[in-house]
Motif scaffolding. Structure first.
Motif, PDB file in Angstrom:
ATOM      1  N   LYS A  57       0.844  -1.179   0.000  1.00 44.61           N
ATOM      2  CA  LYS A  57       0.000   0.000   0.000  1.00 44.61           C
ATOM      3  C   LYS A  57       0.888   1.241   0.000  1.00 44.61           C
ATOM      4  O   LYS A  57       1.843   1.326   0.769  1.00 44.61           O
ATOM      5  CB  LYS A  57      -0.921   0.023   1.230  1.00 44.61           C
ATOM      6  CG  LYS A  57      -1.950  -1.101   1.260  1.00 44.61           C
ATOM      7  CD  LYS A  57      -2.828  -0.981   2.491  1.00 44.61           C
ATOM      8  CE  LYS A  57      -3.877  -2.096   2.535  1.00 44.61           C
ATOM      9  NZ  LYS A  57      -4.729  -2.013   3.760  1.00 44.61           N
ATOM     10  N   SER A  59       0.851   5.576  -0.039  1.00 50.98           N
ATOM     11  CA  SER A  59       0.028   6.760   0.193  1.00 50.98           C
ATOM     12  C   SER A  59       0.906   7.909   0.669  1.00 50.98           C
ATOM     13  O   SER A  59       2.012   7.705   1.176  1.00 50.98           O
ATOM     14  CB  SER A  59      -1.053   6.474   1.245  1.00 50.98           C
ATOM     15  OG  SER A  59      -0.449   6.121   2.491  1.00 50.98           O
ATOM     16  N   LEU A 532      -2.572   8.469  -6.019  1.00 53.33           N
ATOM     17  CA  LEU A 532      -1.881   9.514  -5.283  1.00 53.33           C
ATOM     18  C   LEU A 532      -2.289  10.912  -5.740  1.00 53.33           C
ATOM     19  O   LEU A 532      -1.873  11.908  -5.146  1.00 53.33           O
ATOM     20  CB  LEU A 532      -0.362   9.345  -5.439  1.00 53.33           C
ATOM     21  CG  LEU A 532       0.223   8.043  -4.888  1.00 53.33           C
ATOM     22  CD1 LEU A 532       1.711   7.963  -5.202  1.00 53.33           C
ATOM     23  CD2 LEU A 532      -0.016   7.915  -3.389  1.00 53.33           C
TER      24      LEU A 532
END
Length: 573
Positions: A57, A59, A532
């Motif tokens: 993941k 971020s 993003l």
């Protein structure tokens, strides 16, 4: 998924824990990690799990702070990356339930020379065998070397800090200063949290809100802090079409792009940062000839380097050639002064800063004089067509814009508008030579291009002007494709395969002026492809992925402007 980080000195592209692109020591320097442009020989700096099949993941946990999380069977490994302020390096904070594999494989000068690695008591030192450049790596976690470029990182919490030096003699191994990596990490994170003011209360839609916040972040991160020069994009040679030859270097300060970035920051109320960009651009104006002699400059304001091909790199997914430098520097581009003046005028409109305008009046006056005498020239235009010079409509319009805005500022500061006649001559010429029911791409054709969408944005015509509405209709028929907009059909290299993201933002701004807010929102939301919120240069519609250099600053700037206009009804005609 590619992520972008910057500290206002240089930048990096990170792909799932691996630094695959990083020029050092600054944005437009040779790259040291170039795996983005060659999987086998480009070099990388990766921190990854030892085993495969981990869930990943990615971020932004804060503006310009990247989190990469690996998880498997209840175990987690988290890497938080930030580029420390004031130095060419990166800090990678690690919190891991398991051991990790670190690969440090710098290949200096765009993958030409593999670094010589030397383990020292304090850390790891990598020298460029052909020059004096040096990279140093420090960690408070235990590192066990398993191969020439690979180490096993013990589990636990700690950091890995990498920093560049132009010479080993004044690098970190030779200066007797205590390093406070944790302090640098915390203050760099704090800086970006305080710098980027998010619009949570103004934009209700979460997709548009993320586009806004990311756009603002990357614009601020694009500015080379020592001079105030913004880069057009942090990468080179990411192709418009995989396997194609439209591969260019965008790591420079284009007059056009820099002005558009300044305008975006003005709309977001970042007046100081926008003015700093304008100050950098004003410092480039010469009185001997064309005010901006070149369309682009290095980030320190120097002349642009010549374009050349890096033959030893295979290119992104085999897309050759890899180019550094940009031959657009050789061109005559007549639109750039007008785009610059538009940003100056936007600054003046918002601040009423007559002292700023007066202090630079000789330069603004020189631009107006030069434009009024030279508007009949042909040029290469906004799309930088090579080997072709025409009377591009957009270029003529921007010369009109320069005279229009400088004339208005002259009156505001108590001076005479000496250029009104020349301005009207330009407009008359455009209406006589660049209209065929609607505006055309250039004189003597019936083609359209996306730059014509800017005519109402810069005040040349109203959005509801009948000639422009005919232009808009043709653009929608000829260039609109599945929710995106191509910039044109063909150019000197053949068919334009993919839509151009900047054109989507322009069309959104046009729809806002026509009161078509839902259409504008859809165009902007279609640009949300990367989770993003980063936006590339082109869109491959079939694969729903960006192509070209990434991220693209002028698109982010115009998305910012479009969203600000959408939050206001003042820009509807």
């Amino acid at each position: 998924m590619l992520a972008f980080l910057s500290n206002g000195i240089t930048s990096t592209i990170i792909d799932k824990g691996s630094i695959v692109w990083m020029p050092l020591p600054r944005f437009d320097s040779p790259s040291v990690f170039s795996r983005l442009l060659d999987d086998n020989y480009g070099g990388e700096f990766s921190i990854l799990p030892i085993e495969d099949d981990w869930e990943v993941k990615i971020s932004y946990i804060s503006s310009n702070v990247l989190k990469t999380e690996f998880s498997k069977n209840g175990k987690r490994s988290v890497i938080i990356d930030v580029m420390p302020l004031g130095e060419a390096g990166i800090i990678r904070h690690i919190s891991s339930d398991d051991k990790l594999r670190l690969k440090l494989d710098p290949v200096f000068d765009y993958g030409l020379r593999r670094g010589i690695i030397e383990e020292k008591k304090e850390g790891i030192k990598i020298n460029d065998p052909g020059k004096t450049d040096c990279i140093a790596l420090f960690s408070n976690l235990k590192l066990n070397r398993t191969s020439p470029d690979t180490w096993i990182v013990d589990k636990g919490k700690g950091f890995i800090y990498m920093v560049y030096s132009a010479d080993t003699k004044f690098g970190p191994f030779h200066k007797p200063f205590r390093r406070s990596v944790n302090k640098s990490f915390k203050l760099s994170v704090k800086f970006w949290k305080q710098t980027v003011i998010k619009k949570k209360n103004r934009i209700s839609d979460p997709t548009l809100r993320q586009l806004y916040d990311t756009s603002l972040t990357v614009l601020l991160a694009s500015i080379y802090q020592p001079t105030g020069a913004p880069i057009a994009a942090p990468t080179t040679s990411l192709p418009e079409v995989i396997g194609g030859k439209r591969n260019w270097d965008y790591r420079f300060a284009w007059i056009r792009d820099s002005s558009i970035i300044s305008e975006g920051l003005l709309y977001a109320d970042y007046i100081v940062e926008a003015r700093r960009i304008l100050g950098f651009l004003l410092g480039l104006i010469n009185f001997t000839s064309k005010p901006f002699l070149h369309p682009l400059y290095t980030v320190d304001g120097g002349n642009p380097p010549p374009e050349r091909e890096i033959t030893w790199l295979n290119g992104f997914k085999g897309s050759r050639p890899v180019r550094i430098g940009n031959a657009a520097a050789e061109q005559v581009q007549l639109d750039v002064e007008g785009i610059f003046i538009n940003a100056i005028y936007e600054y003046f409109r918002r601040t009423k800063d007559k002292k700023f305008i007066n202090s630079h009046w000789e330069k603004l006056e020189h631009i107006a004089d030069w434009e009024s005498k030279n508007w009949r020239m042909r040029d290469s235009g906004i799309w930088e067509e090579r080997g072709v010079k025409r009377h591009y409509t957009h270029s003529k319009v921007m010369m009109w814009v320069a005279l229009d805005k400088i004339g208005k500022m002259a009156i505001e500061i108590g001076k005479e508008d000496r250029w009104s006649d020349a301005k009207e001559q330009i407009k008359s010429w455009i209406m006589e030579n660049c209209v065929n029911s609607g505006f055309t791409r250039y004189a003597g054709t019936d083609e359209v291009d996306a730059s014509l969408l800017t005519l109402p944005l810069y005040g040349f015509v109203k959005a509801k002007d009948e000639t422009f509405l005919q232009t808009l209709k043709k653009i929608e028929n000829d260039l609109y494709v599945s929710g995106y907009v191509k910039r044109y059909r063909t150019d000197f290299m053949g068919e334009a395969m993919h839509p151009f993201t900047l054109a989507s933002a322009w069309l959104a701004r046009t729809y806002i002026r026509l009161g078509k807010i839902e259409k504008a929102e859809l165009l902007l939301k279609n640009l949300y492809i990367s989770p993003l919120g980063l936006i590339g240069e082109h869109v491959n519609i079939e694969r729903k992925e960006f192509t070209g250099n990434f991220p693209q600053m002028f698109t982010h700037a115009q998305v910012l402007v479009a969203l600000e206009e959408m939050m206001s009804s003042a820009h509807t005609d």
